[in-house]
Design an enzyme around this catalytic site. Structure first.
Site, PDB file in Angstrom:
ATOM      1  N   TRP A  46       0.834  -1.208   0.000  1.00 10.07           N
ATOM      2  CA  TRP A  46       0.000   0.000   0.000  1.00 10.07           C
ATOM      3  C   TRP A  46       0.862   1.250   0.000  1.00 10.07           C
ATOM      4  O   TRP A  46       0.561   2.227  -0.683  1.00 10.07           O
ATOM      5  CB  TRP A  46      -0.956   0.000   1.195  1.00 10.07           C
ATOM      6  CG  TRP A  46      -1.916  -1.152   1.156  1.00 10.07           C
ATOM      7  CD1 TRP A  46      -2.014  -2.171   2.049  1.00 10.07           C
ATOM      8  CD2 TRP A  46      -2.906  -1.432   0.140  1.00 10.07           C
ATOM      9  NE1 TRP A  46      -2.998  -3.053   1.660  1.00 10.07           N
ATOM     10  CE2 TRP A  46      -3.562  -2.624   0.501  1.00 10.07           C
ATOM     11  CE3 TRP A  46      -3.292  -0.775  -1.041  1.00 10.07           C
ATOM     12  CZ2 TRP A  46      -4.583  -3.187  -0.272  1.00 10.07           C
ATOM     13  CZ3 TRP A  46      -4.315  -1.334  -1.805  1.00 10.07           C
ATOM     14  CH2 TRP A  46      -4.949  -2.528  -1.413  1.00 10.07           C
ATOM     15  N   ASP A  63      -1.407   6.764   6.476  1.00 12.12           N
ATOM     16  CA  ASP A  63      -2.438   5.804   6.090  1.00 12.12           C
ATOM     17  C   ASP A  63      -2.642   4.863   7.273  1.00 12.12           C
ATOM     18  O   ASP A  63      -1.794   4.040   7.569  1.00 12.12           O
ATOM     19  CB  ASP A  63      -1.967   5.040   4.834  1.00 12.12           C
ATOM     20  CG  ASP A  63      -2.951   3.942   4.401  1.00 12.12           C
ATOM     21  OD1 ASP A  63      -3.982   3.745   5.083  1.00 12.12           O
ATOM     22  OD2 ASP A  63      -2.671   3.292   3.369  1.00 12.12           O
ATOM     23  N   LYS A  79     -11.732  -1.779   7.260  1.00  5.82           N
ATOM     24  CA  LYS A  79     -10.814  -2.583   8.070  1.00  5.82           C
ATOM     25  C   LYS A  79     -11.172  -2.513   9.557  1.00  5.82           C
ATOM     26  O   LYS A  79     -10.975  -3.469  10.260  1.00  5.82           O
ATOM     27  CB  LYS A  79      -9.367  -2.137   7.871  1.00  5.82           C
ATOM     28  CG  LYS A  79      -8.912  -2.094   6.416  1.00  5.82           C
ATOM     29  CD  LYS A  79      -8.382  -3.401   5.904  1.00  5.82           C
ATOM     30  CE  LYS A  79      -8.171  -3.466   4.397  1.00  5.82           C
ATOM     31  NZ  LYS A  79      -7.431  -2.391   3.793  1.00  5.82           N
TER      32      LYS A  79
HETATM   33  C1  LIG Z   1      -6.784  -1.979   2.411  1.00  9.12           C
HETATM   34  C2  LIG Z   1      -5.781  -0.912   2.482  1.00  9.12           C
HETATM   35  C3  LIG Z   1      -5.723   0.115   1.526  1.00  9.12           C
HETATM   36  C4  LIG Z   1      -6.646   0.166   0.326  1.00  9.12           C
HETATM   37  O1  LIG Z   1      -7.904   0.534   0.722  1.00  9.12           O
HETATM   38  P1  LIG Z   1      -9.077   0.778  -0.337  1.00  9.12           P
HETATM   39  O2  LIG Z   1     -10.142   1.368   0.524  1.00  9.12           O
HETATM   40  O3  LIG Z   1      -9.434  -0.572  -0.905  1.00  9.12           O
HETATM   41  O4  LIG Z   1      -8.594   1.697  -1.383  1.00  9.12           O
HETATM   42  C5  LIG Z   1      -4.778   1.096   1.683  1.00  9.12           C
HETATM   43  N1  LIG Z   1      -3.919   1.081   2.711  1.00  9.12           N
HETATM   44  C6  LIG Z   1      -3.928   0.112   3.643  1.00  9.12           C
HETATM   45  C7  LIG Z   1      -2.943   0.145   4.768  1.00  9.12           C
HETATM   46  C8  LIG Z   1      -4.864  -0.919   3.555  1.00  9.12           C
HETATM   47  O5  LIG Z   1      -4.881  -1.889   4.480  1.00  9.12           O
END
Ligand SMILES: *Cc1c(COP(=O)(O)O)cnc(C)c1O
Length: 354
Positions: free
Chosen positions: A100, A167, A191
């Site tokens: 990511w 993030d 998540k």
């Molecule tokens: C799942 C995830 C993403 C991507 O998320 P989307 O909502 O599918 O774009 C980005 N960063 C991390 C750390 C993730 O776990």
């Protein structure tokens, strides 16, 4: 019987949230209407949006500190480019700690100079790089607090005077941090907060207005702040369900309370991974994630036996990501301790079977 759901995302949410959310689909607030058929300008929905924003800031300890909470669309992946669009004037620096993070780097490069100042790619991202310094002339530093695929997590963040963009998709609301050290925090809901379809973005307003480029309305943090996250139709059901989860978390005692349970769950599973001679952990011990535990079989030829056992135990979603192989048990906030106990018992049973 409900399965023990270790899915990495979309993932388990509290049972009471599923119940309240399904009730709101049928009849929201006794309006004799569904939440997905009323105007987002209706006061009943406006109250949901305001509550979700307030709860997010309160739980993070950021109310009254110059931050705004937004519920946007496009996933965390949209934030890879939106953060750069809004903040990158000349140069940004990134830590590359996984798939990511690498995607965030790729998008930011469309907007200016991007320096990757730390990376753990050399060891298939099984650790968090340390001991690097962040140049003071950078517009911001970007990091990924928890690497969902590889099962690593920052225990400490680097000290810096430049704005930090993080993030936190897979560990937001799971542990106490000084969130005021971050200027932008973003997290896809699916998540640890709600269904897919919305992304929480927490922005400190004083980092905005520093880039000279024109920003399209839909990609402008300032525009979404000015319109209180209602510039266009928000993803009403995803926001409502996220609000329910945040309410659940607040009633439980907030982040401090859930962190204790998360620590317990992670300690239980990691001690079995370390003890059981049939398994080995993937991530470096000091960096391993309390949300996503990655582990492999010592002897791959036993795979069929273990897979049969955990399926019989009503466990779902522990297959590892293809880039790591093996297994990944995601232990998000709503996963009960009991589910981890079942997994650990299954690992012990596997040991006695072999
Ligand atoms: C799942 C995830 C993403 C991507 O998320 P989307 O909502 O599918 O774009 C980005 N960063 C991390 C750390 C993730 O776990």
């Amino acid at each position: 019987m409900k399965k023990h759901n270790f899915s990495a995302g979309p993932c388990v949410l509290p049972q009471e949230v599923f119940q309240k959310a399904s009730q709101a689909i049928l009849n929201f607030n006794n309006m004799d209407l569904s939440i997905i058929e009323i105007s987002h300008r209706d006061k009943n929905f406006v109250a949901v949006m305001e509550k979700a924003q307030t709860l997010a800031l309160e739980l993070l300890g950021l109310e009254g500190k110059g931050y705004k909470a937004l519920f946007l669309q496009g996933g965390a992946s949209m934030q890879f480019l939106m953060a750069a669009y809004n903040l990158l004037e000349t140069k940004a620096v990134y830590a590359d700690t996984g798939t990511w993070a690498a995607k965030a780097v790729k998008e930011a490069k469309l907007f200016g100079e991007v320096d990757v100042i730390a990376s753990s790619k050399d060891k298939n991202y099984n650790y968090i790089p340390k001991g690097y310094s962040i140049p003071e002339d950078a517009d911001y530093f970007h990091c990924t607090s928890n690497n969902t695929i590889f099962g690593t997590q920052y225990k400490e963040f680097p000290q810096t005077s430049v704005p930090v963009v993080c993030d936190m998709s897979s560990d937001i609301f799971s542990r106490e941090l000084d969130f005021s050290k971050f200027s932008v925090i973003y997290a896809g809901a699916q998540k640890n907060m709600g269904p897919a379809g919305t992304t929480l973005v927490v922005v400190k307003e004083d980092v905005l207005g520093k880039v000279t480029r024109a920003i399209p309305s839909m990609l402008s943090y300032k525009n979404h702040i000015d319109k209180e996250s209602m510039f266009n139709t928000p993803p009403v059901f995803a926001v409502y369900t996220s609000m329910l989860t945040l309410e659940w978390l607040q009633n439980l005692g907030g982040i401090a309370a859930i962190e204790k349970i998360n620590n317990q769950k992670a300690a239980l599973l990691y001690s079995e991974i370390d003890r059981n001679p049939l398994f080995k952990g993937f991530a470096a011990v000091e960096d391993r994630s309390n949300m996503n535990a990655t582990f492999n079989l010592v002897d791959e030829s036993h795979k069929e036996v273990f897979d049969k056992l955990w399926k019989e135990a009503n466990i779902n979603g522990i297959n590892g990501h293809r880039s790591v192989g093996g297994y990944r048990a995601s232990m998000y906030n709503a996963l009960p301790l009991e589910s981890v106990e079942v997994l650990v018992d299954t690992m012990k049973k596997f040991e006695s079977t072999i």
